[in-house]
Design a protein around this motif. Structure first.
Motif, mmCIF file in Angstrom:
data_model
loop_
_atom_site.group_PDB
_atom_site.id
_atom_site.type_symbol
_atom_site.label_atom_id
_atom_site.label_comp_id
_atom_site.label_asym_id
_atom_site.label_seq_id
_atom_site.Cartn_x
_atom_site.Cartn_y
_atom_site.Cartn_z
ATOM 1 N N GLU A 117 0.846 -1.189 0.000
ATOM 2 C CA GLU A 117 0.000 0.000 0.000
ATOM 3 C C GLU A 117 0.882 1.238 0.000
ATOM 4 O O GLU A 117 1.943 1.258 0.615
ATOM 5 N N ASP A 119 1.451 4.085 1.546
ATOM 6 C CA ASP A 119 1.167 4.919 2.718
ATOM 7 C C ASP A 119 1.972 6.206 2.717
ATOM 8 O O ASP A 119 1.661 7.129 3.473
ATOM 9 N N TYR A 122 -0.755 8.220 1.332
ATOM 10 C CA TYR A 122 -1.794 8.426 2.341
ATOM 11 C C TYR A 122 -1.408 9.575 3.286
ATOM 12 O O TYR A 122 -2.234 10.433 3.610
ATOM 13 N N THR A 159 -1.378 4.120 7.804
ATOM 14 C CA THR A 159 -2.689 3.707 7.314
ATOM 15 C C THR A 159 -3.687 4.842 7.528
ATOM 16 O O THR A 159 -3.462 5.741 8.357
ATOM 17 N N LYS A 160 -4.771 4.790 6.828
ATOM 18 C CA LYS A 160 -5.765 5.854 6.977
ATOM 19 C C LYS A 160 -6.322 5.899 8.399
ATOM 20 O O LYS A 160 -6.573 6.982 8.941
#
Length: 235
Positions: A117, A119, A122, A159-160
């Motif tokens: 991912e 991030d 993010y 992470t969100k």
């Protein structure tokens, strides 16, 4: 389970070779994110950044402009923020001599660590969500929070859900509005625009510091090298 084959001598050679290869890979990752910022412009040509929607510290009419290109997952950036940045802020930003912009180039998660991912992106998106609500001061607060919370590059830590948790520490932030902004990727296009700016400027490592559009060569003393560039630009 894969096993090494051959006699003891061959197994020892293969084991040593494997260990050396692993060490070289680790060194390569470290070098990509920790090497000193190098000039990314040719000659005296300066980069013309679009600074209209970038957060900054300092007075709007400060005579010298600094652009710091960073990634929230970059260990060298965290070190820079912990050591050199406070001294430079006191010396130049707080005295009205420098307007200090932050341009986030989210590259470590995908281009260095190869995380599943992104991030890095993010975190950059989250910082812009804070900026949209709380302006320069809110962004600076959240930037500092993100660097303090930084973990290993190879871990997807930004992470969100964690970014929302960290945002609750920004005074006066509407966390519900922030969550919606982050969950809907409302700032993603602007993050990509910043990324393109950094890449068009030839940035290849973070942090990279530009003074009036010219990249600063950082050797062993970031404060000394950046101070010299600022002093020259102010003349």
């Amino acid at each position: 389970m894969t096993r090494l084959s051959g006699n003891n001598s061959n197994r020892s050679v293969l084991l040593i070779g494997t260990l050396i290869a692993a060490a070289l890979i680790g060194l390569a990752i470290w070098a990509m994110t920790h090497k000193a910022a190098a000039p990314t412009t040719s000659g005296d040509k300066a980069v013309n950044f679009n600074l209209a929607n970038l957060p900054f510290d300092g007075k709007a009419d400060a005579p010298v402009t600094v652009v710091a290109v960073e990634d929230f997952k970059c260990p060298a950036c965290k070190n820079f923020q912990d050591t050199a940045a406070p001294e430079l802020k006191t010396k130049y930003v707080d005295t009205g001599k420098v307007k200090w912009y932050t341009l986030i180039w989210p590259f470590i998660s995908t281009q260095v660590a190869r995380n599943p991912e992104d991030d890095s992106k993010y975190a950059a998106m989250a910082a812009k969500c804070v900026y949209d609500q709380k302006g320069n001061e809110g962004f600076s607060t959240y930037r500092d929070i993100l660097f303090r919370a930084q973990q290993t590059e190879t871990i997807v830590w930004a992470t969100k859900s964690y970014l929302k948790q960290l945002a609750s520490n920004v005074d006066g932030l509407d966390t519900g509005k922030f969550a919606t902004c982050l969950d809907t990727d409302a700032t993603a296009a602007r993050v990509e625009a910043d990324k393109k700016q950094a890449e068009d400027a030839g940035v290849s490592s973070t942090p990279t510091i530009f003074v009036n559009g010219k990249a600063v060569t950082i050797t062993t003393d970031a404060v000394k090298d950046i101070s010299a560039a600022i002093d020259t630009a102010a003349k």
